[in-house]
Structures are given as C-alpha cells and as structure tokens.
Design a protein around this motif. Sequence first.
Motif, short mmCIF file in Angstrom:
data_model
loop_
_atom_site.label_atom_id
_atom_site.label_comp_id
_atom_site.label_asym_id
_atom_site.label_seq_id
_atom_site.Cartn_x
_atom_site.Cartn_y
_atom_site.Cartn_z
N HIS A 21 0.82 -1.20 0.00
CA HIS A 21 0.00 0.00 0.00
C HIS A 21 0.86 1.26 0.00
O HIS A 21 0.51 2.24 -0.64
CB HIS A 21 -0.95 0.00 1.18
CG HIS A 21 -1.82 -1.22 1.25
ND1 HIS A 21 -2.77 -1.49 0.28
CD2 HIS A 21 -1.87 -2.24 2.12
CE1 HIS A 21 -3.39 -2.63 0.59
NE2 HIS A 21 -2.86 -3.11 1.69
N LEU A 22 1.95 1.21 0.75
CA LEU A 22 2.81 2.39 0.85
C LEU A 22 3.41 2.72 -0.51
O LEU A 22 3.38 3.88 -0.94
CB LEU A 22 3.91 2.15 1.89
CG LEU A 22 4.84 3.31 2.20
CD1 LEU A 22 4.05 4.50 2.72
CD2 LEU A 22 5.87 2.88 3.22
N ALA A 23 3.92 1.73 -1.21
CA ALA A 23 4.55 1.96 -2.51
C ALA A 23 3.55 2.49 -3.54
O ALA A 23 3.92 3.26 -4.43
CB ALA A 23 5.19 0.68 -3.02
N SER A 24 2.29 2.13 -3.40
CA SER A 24 1.28 2.58 -4.36
C SER A 24 0.72 3.95 -4.00
O SER A 24 -0.09 4.49 -4.75
CB SER A 24 0.14 1.56 -4.43
OG SER A 24 -0.61 1.57 -3.23
N GLY A 25 1.14 4.50 -2.86
CA GLY A 25 0.65 5.81 -2.45
C GLY A 25 -0.65 5.77 -1.68
O GLY A 25 -1.23 6.81 -1.38
N ASP A 26 -1.13 4.60 -1.34
CA ASP A 26 -2.36 4.48 -0.55
C ASP A 26 -1.97 4.55 0.92
O ASP A 26 -1.91 3.54 1.62
CB ASP A 26 -3.07 3.16 -0.88
CG ASP A 26 -4.45 3.07 -0.26
OD1 ASP A 26 -4.79 3.93 0.59
OD2 ASP A 26 -5.19 2.14 -0.61
N TYR A 27 -1.69 5.77 1.37
CA TYR A 27 -1.14 5.96 2.70
C TYR A 27 -2.09 5.55 3.82
O TYR A 27 -1.65 5.04 4.85
CB TYR A 27 -0.70 7.41 2.88
CG TYR A 27 0.39 7.81 1.92
CD1 TYR A 27 1.59 7.11 1.85
CD2 TYR A 27 0.22 8.89 1.05
CE1 TYR A 27 2.58 7.45 0.96
CE2 TYR A 27 1.22 9.25 0.16
CZ TYR A 27 2.40 8.53 0.11
OH TYR A 27 3.38 8.87 -0.76
N ARG B 226 -4.38 3.14 3.81
CA ARG B 226 -4.37 1.68 3.95
C ARG B 226 -3.04 1.19 4.50
O ARG B 226 -2.99 0.24 5.30
CB ARG B 226 -4.68 1.01 2.62
CG ARG B 226 -6.17 1.19 2.28
CD ARG B 226 -6.63 0.36 1.14
NE ARG B 226 -6.53 -1.05 1.49
CZ ARG B 226 -6.65 -2.02 0.60
NH1 ARG B 226 -6.86 -1.74 -0.68
NH2 ARG B 226 -6.55 -3.28 0.95
N ALA B 227 -1.95 1.84 4.10
CA ALA B 227 -0.64 1.46 4.63
C ALA B 227 -0.60 1.71 6.13
O ALA B 227 -0.15 0.85 6.89
CB ALA B 227 0.46 2.25 3.93
N ALA B 228 -1.08 2.87 6.56
CA ALA B 228 -1.08 3.19 7.99
C ALA B 228 -1.93 2.19 8.77
O ALA B 228 -1.53 1.74 9.85
CB ALA B 228 -1.59 4.61 8.21
#
Length: 93
Positions: free
Chosen positions: A1-7, A9-11
């Motif tokens: 998620h982080l690499a795709s910019g979906d911050y 969902r990453a968080a």
Amino acid sequence: HLASGDYERAAEAFEEALARPAPPPRTAEVAYLLGQTRLAQGRAPEAADAFARAAEADTPTAPRALYALGTVRRDLGDDAGAADALGALAARY
C-alpha cells in the motif's frame, strides 16, 4: 500500500501489525514505516509518536527513528524535544 501511495491503507496495516506481539526489531521497523506514512499524510504529530515508539529499543532502526523524531519535533516547533531526540542519537550511537 505504501509503494502505491495508498497511505491510509498502509497506515492501517502498520497499526494492525503493531497491535500484534513481535520482536523489537520488527516492531521498530513497522513503527518507523508508520511514522514515514504519517509524514506523507501531513500528520506530523502522529509521525512523531510513531518515531518515538520506533526509537524505544536498541535496534538497527533506532538511529533513523531518533533522527526523524528530532527533525519532526523541530518542524513542530518543539525545540526541546528535538534536542532531546538528537541528543539521544548522539549519546546512544
């Protein structure tokens, strides 16, 4: 998620990982990544909290976390907190 910019969902994924027991090196790395994610979201106070958690134990991630904590605290206007974090970095490493 982080690499795709979906911050967001990453968080969420990082917070879920931090809720589970893990060895200190893993916890520190996940907390550091959460801090980076919160910074990318413009949520500096939450980033500082995550970096502080990442710096708690003496792990390979701790020096990066202390530096990040110091810079975020400085950016937030907390000069004393920044000095504490950077002083801990110098003293510990």
